[in-house]
Design a protein around this motif. Structure first.
Motif, PDB file in Angstrom:
ATOM      1  N   GLU A  79     143.118  30.309 143.988  1.00 45.14           N
ATOM      2  CA  GLU A  79     143.480  31.201 143.169  1.00 45.14           C
ATOM      3  C   GLU A  79     144.915  31.884 142.274  1.00 45.14           C
ATOM      4  OE1 GLU A  79     141.643  35.651 143.708  1.00 45.14           O
ATOM      5  OE2 GLU A  79     140.463  34.490 144.702  1.00 45.14           O
ATOM      6  N   LEU A  80     144.695  31.566 140.892  1.00 46.29           N
ATOM      7  CA  LEU A  80     145.932  32.114 140.544  1.00 46.29           C
ATOM      8  C   LEU A  80     145.874  33.905 140.052  1.00 46.29           C
ATOM      9  CD1 LEU A  80     145.341  29.086 138.133  1.00 46.29           C
ATOM     10  CD2 LEU A  80     147.371  29.749 139.271  1.00 46.29           C
ATOM     11  N   GLY A  81     146.539  34.376 139.395  1.00 47.45           N
ATOM     12  CA  GLY A  81     147.039  35.537 139.443  1.00 47.45           C
ATOM     13  C   GLY A  81     147.021  35.765 137.975  1.00 47.45           C
ATOM     14  N   PRO A  82     147.185  36.857 137.327  1.00 49.05           N
ATOM     15  CA  PRO A  82     147.368  37.587 135.836  1.00 49.05           C
ATOM     16  C   PRO A  82     148.865  36.811 135.632  1.00 49.05           C
ATOM     17  CG  PRO A  82     147.515  39.521 137.248  1.00 49.05           C
ATOM     18  CD  PRO A  82     147.609  38.240 138.600  1.00 49.05           C
ATOM     19  N   ASN A  83     148.586  36.077 134.420  1.00 47.18           N
ATOM     20  CA  ASN A  83     149.739  35.436 133.900  1.00 47.18           C
ATOM     21  C   ASN A  83     150.177  34.559 134.897  1.00 47.18           C
ATOM     22  OD1 ASN A  83     150.804  37.726 131.617  1.00 47.18           O
ATOM     23  ND2 ASN A  83     151.445  38.758 133.830  1.00 47.18           N
ATOM     24  N   GLN A  84     149.602  33.978 135.260  1.00 46.98           N
ATOM     25  CA  GLN A  84     149.564  32.481 135.694  1.00 46.98           C
ATOM     26  C   GLN A  84     148.560  31.467 135.236  1.00 46.98           C
ATOM     27  OE1 GLN A  84     149.316  32.950 140.534  1.00 46.98           O
ATOM     28  NE2 GLN A  84     151.418  34.572 140.159  1.00 46.98           N
ATOM     29  N   GLY A  85     149.166  30.080 135.534  1.00 48.07           N
ATOM     30  CA  GLY A  85     148.321  29.235 134.646  1.00 48.07           C
ATOM     31  C   GLY A  85     148.144  27.593 135.631  1.00 48.07           C
TER      32      GLY A  85
ATOM     33  N   VAL B 152     152.542  27.658 137.081  1.00 48.86           N
ATOM     34  CA  VAL B 152     153.005  28.664 137.153  1.00 48.86           C
ATOM     35  C   VAL B 152     153.138  30.205 136.436  1.00 48.86           C
ATOM     36  CG1 VAL B 152     154.074  26.578 135.290  1.00 48.86           C
ATOM     37  CG2 VAL B 152     152.950  28.728 134.292  1.00 48.86           C
ATOM     38  N   GLU B 153     154.233  30.478 136.770  1.00 52.50           N
ATOM     39  CA  GLU B 153     153.365  32.381 136.382  1.00 52.50           C
ATOM     40  C   GLU B 153     154.840  32.677 134.926  1.00 52.50           C
ATOM     41  OE1 GLU B 153     153.224  35.392 139.422  1.00 52.50           O
ATOM     42  OE2 GLU B 153     154.149  36.813 138.279  1.00 52.50           O
ATOM     43  N   VAL B 154     154.121  33.112 133.830  1.00 53.08           N
ATOM     44  CA  VAL B 154     154.699  33.637 132.675  1.00 53.08           C
ATOM     45  C   VAL B 154     155.097  35.476 132.414  1.00 53.08           C
ATOM     46  CG1 VAL B 154     155.154  33.376 130.408  1.00 53.08           C
ATOM     47  CG2 VAL B 154     154.002  31.066 131.331  1.00 53.08           C
ATOM     48  N   ASP B 155     156.458  35.303 131.908  1.00 50.50           N
ATOM     49  CA  ASP B 155     156.465  36.312 132.322  1.00 50.50           C
ATOM     50  C   ASP B 155     156.570  36.754 130.334  1.00 50.50           C
ATOM     51  OD1 ASP B 155     157.843  39.303 131.528  1.00 50.50           O
ATOM     52  OD2 ASP B 155     158.817  39.068 133.001  1.00 50.50           O
ATOM     53  N   PRO B 156     155.110  37.855 130.165  1.00 47.49           N
ATOM     54  CA  PRO B 156     155.304  37.891 128.518  1.00 47.49           C
ATOM     55  C   PRO B 156     155.948  38.474 128.188  1.00 47.49           C
ATOM     56  CG  PRO B 156     153.505  39.419 129.995  1.00 47.49           C
ATOM     57  CD  PRO B 156     154.297  38.560 131.078  1.00 47.49           C
TER      58      PRO B 156
ATOM     59  N   ALA C  14     152.801  18.936 132.527  1.00 45.74           N
ATOM     60  CA  ALA C  14     151.574  19.617 133.684  1.00 45.74           C
ATOM     61  C   ALA C  14     152.753  20.926 133.223  1.00 45.74           C
ATOM     62  CB  ALA C  14     153.011  19.618 134.850  1.00 45.74           C
ATOM     63  N   VAL C  15     153.733  21.184 133.244  1.00 48.28           N
ATOM     64  CA  VAL C  15     154.824  22.530 133.112  1.00 48.28           C
ATOM     65  C   VAL C  15     153.745  23.165 132.173  1.00 48.28           C
ATOM     66  CG1 VAL C  15     156.581  24.076 132.174  1.00 48.28           C
ATOM     67  CG2 VAL C  15     156.494  22.576 134.193  1.00 48.28           C
ATOM     68  N   GLY C  16     153.914  22.379 130.846  1.00 47.08           N
ATOM     69  CA  GLY C  16     153.239  22.841 129.486  1.00 47.08           C
ATOM     70  C   GLY C  16     151.833  23.586 129.285  1.00 47.08           C
ATOM     71  N   ASN C  17     151.194  22.260 130.078  1.00 49.49           N
ATOM     72  CA  ASN C  17     149.762  22.632 130.478  1.00 49.49           C
ATOM     73  C   ASN C  17     149.458  23.921 131.160  1.00 49.49           C
ATOM     74  OD1 ASN C  17     148.971  20.185 128.752  1.00 49.49           O
ATOM     75  ND2 ASN C  17     148.817  18.787 130.651  1.00 49.49           N
ATOM     76  N   ALA C  18     150.082  24.229 132.360  1.00 46.70           N
ATOM     77  CA  ALA C  18     150.039  25.263 132.845  1.00 46.70           C
ATOM     78  C   ALA C  18     150.728  26.542 131.905  1.00 46.70           C
ATOM     79  CB  ALA C  18     151.274  25.614 134.015  1.00 46.70           C
ATOM     80  N   ILE C  19     151.104  26.171 130.959  1.00 48.74           N
ATOM     81  CA  ILE C  19     152.119  27.709 130.361  1.00 48.74           C
ATOM     82  C   ILE C  19     150.434  28.189 129.787  1.00 48.74           C
ATOM     83  CG2 ILE C  19     153.175  28.413 128.602  1.00 48.74           C
ATOM     84  CD1 ILE C  19     155.729  26.893 129.744  1.00 48.74           C
ATOM     85  N   ASN C  20     150.166  26.717 129.247  1.00 48.39           N
ATOM     86  CA  ASN C  20     149.174  26.937 127.686  1.00 48.39           C
ATOM     87  C   ASN C  20     147.731  27.681 129.108  1.00 48.39           C
ATOM     88  OD1 ASN C  20     147.687  26.373 125.209  1.00 48.39           O
ATOM     89  ND2 ASN C  20     146.143  26.054 126.828  1.00 48.39           N
ATOM     90  N   ASP C  21     147.013  27.671 130.226  1.00 44.82           N
ATOM     91  CA  ASP C  21     146.485  28.497 131.019  1.00 44.82           C
ATOM     92  C   ASP C  21     146.921  29.470 131.033  1.00 44.82           C
ATOM     93  OD1 ASP C  21     144.258  27.536 132.376  1.00 44.82           O
ATOM     94  OD2 ASP C  21     145.527  27.915 134.530  1.00 44.82           O
ATOM     95  N   ALA C  22     148.253  30.028 131.390  1.00 45.42           N
ATOM     96  CA  ALA C  22     148.417  31.385 131.800  1.00 45.42           C
ATOM     97  C   ALA C  22     148.524  31.807 130.614  1.00 45.42           C
ATOM     98  CB  ALA C  22     150.189  31.223 132.261  1.00 45.42           C
ATOM     99  N   VAL C  23     148.701  32.298 129.573  1.00 48.38           N
ATOM    100  CA  VAL C  23     148.893  32.591 128.382  1.00 48.38           C
ATOM    101  C   VAL C  23     148.284  32.286 127.345  1.00 48.38           C
ATOM    102  CG1 VAL C  23     150.613  34.434 128.940  1.00 48.38           C
ATOM    103  CG2 VAL C  23     150.962  31.842 128.014  1.00 48.38           C
TER     104      VAL C  23
END
Lengths: 750, 158
Positions: A438-444, A612-616, A718-727
């Motif tokens: 499971e992913l949390g907020p701002n995670q992708g 990833v988790e992105v700090d918005p 993989a990182v870029g796609n995860a960032i896209n998924d997160a934010v």
């Protein structure tokens, strides 16, 4: 248990013993490039251009030569003019990159070198070499270099691969093209088409050990050279070419190597050290400072890449159009060729055009870096594949499975794939618990895949049986990440003796047959195959000696678990130790050589899953979970297969998030230190989970494919796609540094 | 140029050497004392490959002038094993395949020793931050962190 492909019944292959060279490396005894000191040895220092592009008007070495302790000063004039001698263009480039003649092409280009009694004296003398330059306009990027009217690095550069050939010179060294089918038809059949443009910056291999060489030249023209490299035979060849001498006059001994990743397959210091030693009549050591490593070695290309891909609503890819321009640095030879061949090689796409340009600019000449050329192309293509999957609402693994290259697929670059394991890596990711965590907020979560050919090339090995039945395994492939262990494991398996009874050695250029560089993920594959061949010759010899001893035919003797056995048990077995002890009476010392040009490489695929988790608020991206699945073919040494997988991923994470060359407007590098060129540190990262997939390579005796490189291909997407998924922002520039991610988030909410 | 006479205890031995004032402790250890276990990866304190213990404190030897070591007790990687017996960190690095090329290994071992000497039961995060001054380009750190965890466990259980 039955012997199957999954359980081949090996005793040593696939185990995790302690590496043979480990003890010396944890106790500080291992000797790396800079660790050697010889009696009477001088210290050298290189003088480098402060300008990105300039004519050398004059060099005055007289003040430097007069300084205390100085024993030699050399410039380009101390080397043969290969251009005047009609040498091959590639050799001329190697020579003038080693030391400039009339023109410098990047900041850090070597202009002169000095040798003195102490390091401090050499540094002072280097500063006293007086060089007058006429500064020329420079170009730093592919855009600048390809612009109309751009200043030219090489007046005679006519683009290769274009028919008819252009009349005028340019900074475009060559064009590559791969095409199949009908693009218009393919895009016409698509239900979704995505088109994006990407840019990436030059990044450095970042090995922790700076380049180092010690040369000891004799007055008869012969020289001994110790250096840290990925191939001492290659160092010998290049050094001989630049010096204009026979390779046989130079003996090169491989020091332990402190990382290379492709960047130590080329020469920098070696010919300078030999020439200084010849001039001074004493041994000379040259070691680069870290800023010299950044300014003048490596890196890999900065790029601009455009990708357009289409797929039907059930996820079938119908067309791909890829345009790419790769910086070569100062001389032709970016990895755009490999980029063009790998860009869409994971997929079976009926219609495509892949077009690429090799572009020179006023930066250090690029060197190989782990799967050279492939990671940037994969960043672009795998980002677009992710977007297609999102548009079509298809699972990112499923869209890749629907198009995955399999055995028999005609690869985009030409040949049909033999047995490959791409599908198995996709399934390994999908079946792993991380895929449903499971992913949390701002995670992708992001998926990405990659392909690398792996190389074969030439290797030699010698196996000696010692008088007590132990074995010495001699190769000429510098061990950069544990390959001596692989050699010992395969030899133990073949000879049927314990791993601990085998001493694997990396020998100098006069002690073992030729070996190509440690590169292309080739050592366990090709040098390993040579070791296996040599062991089999030894076993054949041992059987024959047992047959003689027993006075029976050869076919009555089997080699089982380290001993000769009579097939009917008519004789008591003879162990390797027994046979070794009696070798004087059965034909003399027991030893065998094998040399080969690789018998078939095994393509490598990797699929990776990044959370990833992105700090918005700040745009900072933190990788919180990572899984890599890679087809090793057969993991001879699983510890070091995992090590290659994890290391490739983490270099990719650095490339994705932090690393880039930054130049000022004068073309001077602004961040030539590990403080400002920030590679990942332990606190940046989670554990890197590994899933080793084993789909054996049919062309290798143990099924090895080679594992060193493909791991760095997928991470950026993989990182870029995860960032896209997160934010929900699509990042198209590397590195995806906090400021860029924050800008993207801000632009999107405007 | 006059040289300064330095006395220090290095790996348990009373050691004397001569050095110029501007020479780094790293160069003095490597060139004058003959201990090449500490490596120079950057010369600017960014990579940690030259980590040594100076009076029990982990320090980049490239950032210390050799004369500053006068009277100090210094431990380098060559002094980590005692009487031929490997330190648990060395053993765990070997068993856990926590090195590939091995150039950063001496620095990691010294930094990890300094950590375990003051904190015998560190969390993974504490290990990661304690070793954040040491760069490794080969391993991705995974196996290094696990090796330190295992060594900590073994030291505690002794």
């Amino acid at each position: 248990m039955a012997i199957t492909e999954e359980n081949p019944g090996y005793k040593w292959v696939g185990t995790r013993p302690i590496r043979p060279d480990g003890l010396e490396k944890v106790t500080g005894k291992a000797r790396f490039g800079a660790d050697l000191a010889l009696p009477g040895m001088l210290h050298g220092k290189v003088v480098r251009s402060p300008h990105a592009h300039a004519e050398i008007v004059s060099i005055d070495t007289s003040a430097a030569e007069a300084m205390p302790g100085v024993k030699a000063v050399i410039t380009g004039a101390d080397f043969p003019d290969l251009a005047a001698n009609g040498a091959h263009a590639g050799d001329i480039d190697v020579a003038t990159n080693t030391i400039a003649r009339d023109k410098v092409l990047y900041e850090g280009h070597v202009v002169a070198a000095v040798a003195a009694i102490t390091r401090e004296q050499a540094e002072a003398a280097a500063k006293a070499v007086e060089i007058t330059y006429e500064v020329l306009p420079h170009v730093l990027t592919v855009d600048e270099a390809m612009a109309d009217g751009a200043p030219l690095l090489h007046d005679g550069m006519i683009t290769k691969g274009v028919d008819p050939a252009p009349e005028d010179p340019s900074n475009i060294a060559s064009k590559i093209l791969h095409e199949r089918g009908d693009l218009d038809q393919g895009f016409g059949e698509a239900d979704s088409v995505v088109e994006r443009e990407f840019t990436t910056k030059p990044v450095h291999q970042g090995y922790i050990e700076p380049h180092a060489a010690v040369a000891d030249a004799n007055s008869d023209g012969r020289a001994n050279l110790w250096c840290s490299s990925q191939g001492h035979f290659q160092m010998r060849a290049y050094t001989a070419t630049v010096l204009g001498v026979s390779p046989g006059n130079i003996k090169v001994t491989a020091a332990e190597i402190g990382g290379g990743f492709g960047g130590k397959t080329v020469i920098y210091l070696e010919p300078l050290a030999v020439r200084l030693s010849q001039r001074a009549g004493r041994p000379v050591k040259l070691v680069m400072d870290r800023d010299e490593v950044f300014r003048a070695t490596g890196p890999t290309s900065g790029t601009r890449i455009k990708v357009k891909m289409g797929a039907t609503k059930d996820g079938k890819m119908t067309a791909a159009e890829v345009w790419m321009a790769y910086e070569a640095g100062a001389y032709a030879g970016s990895p755009v060729g490999a980029a063009g061949m790998t860009a869409i090689a994971c997929y079976d796409i009926p219609n495509f055009v892949v077009e690429g340009y090799d572009v020179v600019c006023n930066k250090p000449r690029v060197a190989a870096y782990r799967a050279p050329g492939a990671p940037m192309a994969a960043f672009a293509v795998e980002s677009v594949v992710d977007e297609l999957a999102r548009n079509l609402e298809i699972d990112p693994i499923d869209i890749r499975l629907a198009n995955a290259a399999v055995e028999g697929t005609q690869a985009s670059y030409g040949p049909k794939f033999p047995r490959i394991g791409f599908v198995e890596t996709l399934e390994a990711i999908k079946d792993h618990p991380n895929y449903s965590e499971e992913l949390g907020p701002n995670q992708g979560r992001g998926v990405s895949a990659g392909f690398w050919f792996n190389a074969g090339m030439m290797s030699s090995a010698t196996v000696h049986i010692n008088e007590n039945g132990t074995a010495t395994v001699v190769t000429g492939s510098p061990d950069i990440g544990g390959s001596r262990q692989s050699m010992a494991l395969m030899a133990a398996e073949e000879l049927g003796i314990p791993y601990e009874s085998i001493k694997p050695v990396v020998a100098d250029t006069e002690t073992v047959g030729f070996n190509d560089v440690t590169g292309g993920s080739r050592v366990t594959l090709a040098t390993g195959a040579a070791v296996v061949d040599a062991c089999r010759l030894v076993v054949e010899d041992l059987r024959s000696r047992a047959a003689k001893t027993w006075d029976v035919e050869l076919d009555q003797v089997e080699w089982v678990e380290g001993q000769a056995q009579h097939i009917d048990g008519a004789q008591p077995p003879l162990s390797l130790g027994d046979l070794a002890k009696k070798s004087g009476r059965t034909g003399g010392p027991i030893s065998a050589n094998a040399s080969l040009n690789s018998r078939g490489v095994g393509a490598g695929f990797s699929t990776q899953l990044c959370d990833v988790e992105v700090d918005p608020e700040t745009g900072v991206t933190r990788v919180i979970r990572y899984l890599t699945a890679q087809d090793a073919g057969r993991a001879i040494s699983p510890d070091y297969v995992e090590g290659q997988m994890q290391g490739g991923v983490v270099q990719g994470i650095g490339w994705a998030l932090n690393e880039e060359y930054i130049h000022d407007t004068d073309g001077v590098m602004e961040n030539p230190s590990f403080l400002d060129y920030r590679i990942p540190v332990a606190s940046d990262l989670p554990m890197i989970d590994c899933s080793i997939v084993e789909v054996p390579n049919p062309a290798h005796p143990y099924g090895v494919r080679g594992v060193g490189e493909v791991g760095i291909v997928p991470p950026m997407a993989a990182v870029g796609n995860a960032i896209n998924d997160a934010v929900d922002v699509r990042m198209t520039e590397l590195p995806m540094s906090p400021i860029k991610v924050l800008e993207a988030i801000t632009d999107q909410s405007d | 140029m006059s040289r300064t006479h330095i006395s220090a205890v290095i790996n348990g031995d009373e050691t004397e050497f001569l050095t110029e004032d501007g020479t780094s402790l790293l160069n003095a250890l490597r060139d004058e004392v003959g201990l090449t276990g500490a490596k120079e990866g950057c010369g600017t304190g960014d990579c940690g490959s030259c980590s040594v213990l100076i009076d029990d404190r982990v320090t980049c030897a490239c950032l210390v002038f050799a004369p500053e070591a006068d009277g100090a007790t210094i431990v380098t990687v060559e002094g980590l094993a005692t009487s031929g017996e490997l330190h648990p960190l060395q053993q765990c690095f070997l068993e856990g395949a926590a090195l590939q090329c091995g150039i950063c290994t001496p620095g990691f071992l010294m930094a990890a020793k300094a950590l375990l000497d003051r904190n015998p039961d560190p969390t993974e995060t504490e290990i990661r931050y304690a070793l954040a001054g040491n760069l490794c380009r080969c391993t991705g750190y995974d196996k290094i962190i696990r090796a330190v965890q295992e060594a900590a466990r073994e030291i505690r259980e002794k």
